[in-house]
Design a protein around this motif. Structure first.
Motif: not given
Length: 234
Positions: A29-43, A52-60, A73-78
């Motif tokens: 959800d790109a309407s919320k700020p990035f937080a470090p714990e998300y990077e652990l999931e990506m790793q 792998s592919m990442a999709l940026l959605n906007h809920i708010g 961009n560091h963890y996903f091919k697209m």
């Protein structure tokens, strides 16, 4: 080692299909700020080595896409921006085409999916056109007859207009069913018929017609308001 450990049920359900060959679509959800714990999931997901592919959605309304993209961009091919609530058919197809690029072996299957999706969309549009056409026919051809003296002119007019609103409501329900929006929450005003007719200035402006065009169309099609006047004067 931990397959039967209840503490890791969610992790096992997530990683089992990935390790068996499934690709990864990571949605944020790109309407919320990035937080470090998300990077652990990506790793962890990147360790699998799967496409792998990442999709940026906007809920708010807020937009933190820049923060997210610098990490994604560091963890996903697209990385793509995609809002399924507002996406049009071309947007859906672009995402499917992007998925096909992740793995060459998936390309034939994705192409078949795109073709099926386009045919499905075309079929829905045709069904919708048929429903709207039938609605227009039912509305323009509807007649309400009551023996003279059994009902007042105002009551007759009210019944006539209520029936037209029923036609509209039935049409909307059918359209919602076609596009699987049966649980859609909406607020709508009733179809207003008393303040505007085919020959009013508002109608002419709305439909882009000249006074002559409006008269010809009303005479040729048996316009709703003309039919209403016929009913009220019987």
């Amino acid at each position: 080692e931990f397959r039967d450990d209840a503490r890791y049920n969610d992790e096992i359900e997530l990683f089992t299909p990935i390790l068996e060959g499934a690709g990864i679509i990571y949605i944020v959800d790109a309407s919320k700020p990035f937080a470090p714990e998300y990077e652990l999931e990506m790793q962890l997901l990147s360790f699998t080595g799967q496409p792998s592919m990442a999709l940026l959605n906007h809920i708010g309304d807020e937009d933190y896409s820049g923060e997210w993209k610098s990490v994604l961009n560091h963890y996903f091919k697209m990385v793509r921006t995609y809002n399924p609530m507002k996406a049009k058919i071309d947007d859906h197809i672009e995402v499917l085409e992007a998925i096909a690029q992740l793995n060459e072996d998936w390309t034939p299957i994705i192409k078949e999916s795109i073709k099926a999706f386009q045919e499905y969309h075309k079929s829905n549009i045709q069904k919708s056109a048929d429903i709207i056409t039938q609605y227009i026919i039912d509305t323009l051809s509807y007649q309400l007859k009551k023996p003279q003296g059994t009902i007042s002119q105002e009551d007759l007019k009210a019944q006539y207009q209520d029936r037209l609103r029923e036609f509209e409501s039935q049409m909307q329900t059918k359209l919602e069913q076609i596009f699987n929006h049966t649980t859609l929450q909406k607020e709508m005003q009733n179809l207003e018929l008393s303040t505007m007719d085919m020959f009013s200035d508002e109608s002419i402006s709305l439909f882009g017609l000249s006074q002559k065009d409006a008269i010809l169309m009303g005479a040729g099609s048996g316009a709703v308001t003309g039919a209403a006047l016929d009913v009220l004067t019987v």
